[in-house]
Design an enzyme around this catalytic site. Structure first.
Site, PDB file in Angstrom:
ATOM      1  N   GLU A  52      -0.585  38.398  14.620  1.00 60.11           N
ATOM      2  CA  GLU A  52       0.631  37.865  15.230  1.00 60.11           C
ATOM      3  C   GLU A  52       0.348  37.332  16.635  1.00 60.11           C
ATOM      4  O   GLU A  52       0.901  36.313  17.043  1.00 60.11           O
ATOM      5  CB  GLU A  52       1.728  38.939  15.271  1.00 60.11           C
ATOM      6  N   TYR A 135      10.170  39.114  18.753  1.00 59.24           N
ATOM      7  CA  TYR A 135       9.647  38.589  17.492  1.00 59.24           C
ATOM      8  C   TYR A 135       8.421  39.393  17.031  1.00 59.24           C
ATOM      9  O   TYR A 135       8.339  39.834  15.881  1.00 59.24           O
ATOM     10  CB  TYR A 135       9.256  37.102  17.603  1.00 59.24           C
ATOM     11  N   ASP A 153      10.705  33.580  14.064  1.00 52.38           N
ATOM     12  CA  ASP A 153       9.779  32.725  14.817  1.00 52.38           C
ATOM     13  C   ASP A 153      10.198  31.262  14.658  1.00 52.38           C
ATOM     14  O   ASP A 153      11.270  30.967  14.113  1.00 52.38           O
ATOM     15  CB  ASP A 153       8.328  32.950  14.344  1.00 52.38           C
TER      16      ASP A 153
END
Ligand code: SF4
Length: 388
Positions: A52, A135, A153
């Site tokens: 991520e 997020y 996102d």
């Protein structure tokens, strides 16, 4: 005469049956069409977290080789915490947005010292770590721990703004809150990992920014943009991009025998912790030569003379553009002893590649290694194992 009851609507505007159908369709589509990506091969929280971090502001095809190298070099949180920041930045070199690397390193140190090396599964704890915003926290909590958090996102914003035909600017806070609320509403309880990744995958592979492939979209029947707009790609609406200002940046490649001077940027700020050749911004109307002599003296205390200029390098950052002007220089003073700071190194040519440089300064190294530009190639490559 009694009227037929209209189907019960959920707060999203979809009926309860439509929400159920949406969930069923997108999960089924994802189970068939998901790409085979290295970070999807396990749900280990560390690999989810690193993927991520790498994927923020970065395309999958760019991030992929970095992910493989990063996980090979730092296979655990402990390994990342024990590494030097220079090693971490080197593994990130060329990917940009280096705050992500610095934050990952800081977070790893805290995870080891405060949580015994286990990435927290509590939203408050994980959200308090450096570089982990709402997020990223939602992505880790859902994918690694299967907790019911919707991760929104850029891909998901695009899908939702089209599905629900949201025509306000998506950067506005009330719109962001609405998008999060819609994602929370659609989230499949108990299947957050698959649901979040399905929404992201849909945005990345079907609901594309310019040319959405609506005919292959599993949820087209629920999409208001597709039904009501001639061109769904006008959404999401974003504020017009401002013209990025331009600046000339000067760099002195100060050569002394077979060594060259490099300096490390302050850890906080743009390109923090990366190494570069000394110099700075061009000021006013000064000539490039005057500017590099002034800026090298100002940053290092060294007086230099110019030997040769190098080709210009253009580079765009998020908020501005630069033209980097590099000059091979020689010393005109014997003030080397003044350079005792940890942030300055006289490095043999063949050692340069051990340090992490920004993309623009890496281009200057490429020129150094090129016969065409400097005539230094022999000295550079005679000891450089990396030169073809
Ligand atoms: S129908 Fe088209 S615009 Fe709507 S969500 Fe699917 S791909 Fe996107």
């Amino acid at each position: 005469m009694s009227q037929a009851a209209s189907p019960e609507k959920s707060p999203s505007g979809l009926t309860v049956d439509e929400v159920a159908g949406f969930r069923r369709r997108i999960l089924k589509w994802y189970s068939v069409h998901q790409r085979d990506l290295p970070w999807r091969r396990n749900d280990d929280p560390y690999s989810v977290w690193i993927s991520e971090m790498l994927l923020q502001q970065t395309r999958v095809d760019q991030a992929r080789p970095y992910y493989d190298r990063f996980m090979a070099r730092f296979p655990t949180v402990q390994a990342l915490a024990e590494a030097s920041i220079d090693e971490v930045l080197k593994s990130w070199e060329g990917l940009g947005y280096y705050a992500r690397a610095r934050n990952a390193h800081r977070a790893a140190i805290r995870i080891v010292s405060e949580y015994g090396g286990r990435i927290p599964s509590d939203p408050i704890e994980i959200g308090g770590l450096p570089g982990i915003g709402p997020y990223t926290a939602a992505a880790i909590l859902s994918i690694a721990y299967n907790k019911d958090h919707a991760a929104v996102d850029g891909n998901v914003i695009r899908v939702l703004s089209r599905l629900f035909r949201i025509e306000d600017l998506v950067s506005r806070t009330p719109v962001k809150r609405r998008l999060q609320w819609l994602a929370d509403t659609l989230l499949v309880p108990g299947r957050a990992a698959d649901f979040n990744q399905a929404m992201m995958e849909l945005g990345a592979t079907v609901c594309l920014p310019r040319n959405p492939v609506c005919e292959f979209c599993p949820v087209m029947r629920y999409c208001k943009a597709q039904a009501l707009l001639s061109d769904p790609s006008i959404l999401p609406k974003k504020a017009p991009r401002k013209e990025r200002p331009h600046r000339d940046v000067l760099a002195g490649l100060v050569v002394n025998d077979d060594r060259i001077l490099i300096v490390q940027r302050p850890m906080d700020g743009l390109l923090g912790g990366l190494w570069e050749f000394p110099g700075g911004n061009r000021e006013g109307e000064e000539s490039l030569v005057d500017g590099v002599v002034r800026s090298v003296l100002g940053t290092t205390g060294l007086a230099i003379s110019i030997v040769q200029d190098l080709p210009q390098v253009s580079h765009a950052f998020t908020h501005f553009r630069i033209t980097l002007h590099g000059f091979i220089c020689h010393l005109t003073s014997d003030s080397l002893d003044a350079q005792t700071s940890d942030n300055y190194r006289w490095v043999p040519f063949d050692q340069l590649t051990k340090f992490a440089f920004s993309r623009a300064h890496s281009r200057l190294i490429d020129f150094l290694r090129s016969d065409k530009h400097t005539g230094l190639r022999d000295r550079f490559v005679s000891v450089s194992p990396q030169t073809p």
